[in-house]
Scaffold this active site. Sequence first.
Site, PDB file in Angstrom:
ATOM      1  CB  SER A  22      -0.868   0.051   1.264  1.00 57.81           C
ATOM      2  OG  SER A  22      -1.945  -0.812   1.156  1.00 57.81           O
ATOM      3  CB  SER A 166     -13.057   1.649   0.821  1.00 62.39           C
ATOM      4  OG  SER A 166     -12.104   1.663  -0.213  1.00 62.39           O
ATOM      5  CG  ASP A 313      -5.644  -6.320   2.692  1.00 62.06           C
ATOM      6  OD1 ASP A 313      -6.756  -6.493   2.160  1.00 62.06           O
ATOM      7  OD2 ASP A 313      -4.912  -5.357   2.416  1.00 62.06           O
TER       8      ASP A 313
END
Length: 428
Positions: A22, A166, A313
């Site tokens: 990320s 999100s 995740d």
Amino acid sequence: MIKTVSPATSLQGTITPPPDKSISQRAAIFSLLHDGVSVIRNYSPAEDPQSALACVELLGAEVTQLDDVVSIKGAGREGIHPMTDELDCGNSGTAMRLLSGLLVGAGTPVKLLGDPSLSARTMTRIIEPLEKMGGYILARNGAYAPLFITREDPLAPMDFELPIPSAQLKSCILLAGLFGETPTRVIETIPSRDHTERLLQLDVKEEGTKKIISASRADKIPNQSYTIPADFSAAAFWLVAGSIVSESELKLEATGLNPTRNALLGILKEMGADITIENERFEGAEPVGDIIVRKSDLKAIDIKKELIPNCIDELPILAVAMAFAEGTSVISGAEELRHKETDRIMAIAKMLDAAGANYEEMNDGLVIRGNPDFSFKSGKFQSFHDHRIAMASAVLSLKGSEDSEIEDAECAAVSYPGFWEDLEILGS
Ligand code: S3P
């Protein structure tokens, strides 16, 4: 590629998990917007960050990559000029969603492509708000990549309350907002990972339980020269492996400890895991530390909706830990998992099924009836071309009594190219 994973009697050793996926992608994209040269150390060699880097170069940045050091001469907000009319985001949802926001902001027409997995993921969540900001997005069946993105109307900054927690959606809108004459304000009620606001040093205000993040043209884009921390989501596989494989002790160095990303630490500790952290420090704007995990007896846990974005995740590998915990564990409020690289609720269920674990699939999660003595002979695991499912299946395979097989195992390279080598090093 089919990978054979043998049972492990112990896992021992020290590794540095791969660079954070990320953060690497954000570092590349934000460097493109910076007016100057950013030198990013420990940039991820994994497929998703490399896709993001290739896109950034085609959008006008000058990129030099020497081993894990990437130097990016940014184009600045005014210099975004695509050298092609198509950009390939590969498997990366982060690249596609963040770049969509940037392109609406810049108003430069481009088509974003994805691989079959990314092209099957809905983009409606970004299309609707970006169109409210003046963007025009032509998507396959109105929702899927390829996305043709442009803007003909003036950019319309807005206040946007996130309908889902999100970080990709939040970052997408903020990136478009960076091109506005007046601030775009994103209002977040359930926290999601905050790398974007940290790395861009955006204005963040807390109002009760709400967090309001603002972005406009007045925000100077900071230089992105820092060292990328090791990926907590990759470390997660070893945190669980070290907790369930007998006589294990593992040290995971320089791992990201961002509090909006590391709920798994608290969850595993509450389950009884033996985890300690040493040498806590900062790499740029991000906290990191060395994590030590030792084998322990785990007990069941309930994971509620509010915690899901902070461990989204890590849920595939958490499900593996739950299969070996005493009692019944529940993951609920995790419907979002069905919209990842694959439908991860289905994929986790199939993984548990292949090992003969006791579970129940729900619309929004799973019920897993764990057992510390759970044993199985071997499994044939499908990855569904999903890196996290392949790696979770490999950790589960360590607990079989005979060799197991993981299909399409090469997809681990999307986030963790050295995973199979690290598995060998720690197990031998
Ligand atoms: C990511 C955010 C999360 C996460 C993904 C990476 C990011 O997705 O699952 O792997 O880099 O912002 P959502 O923001 O869609 O929940």
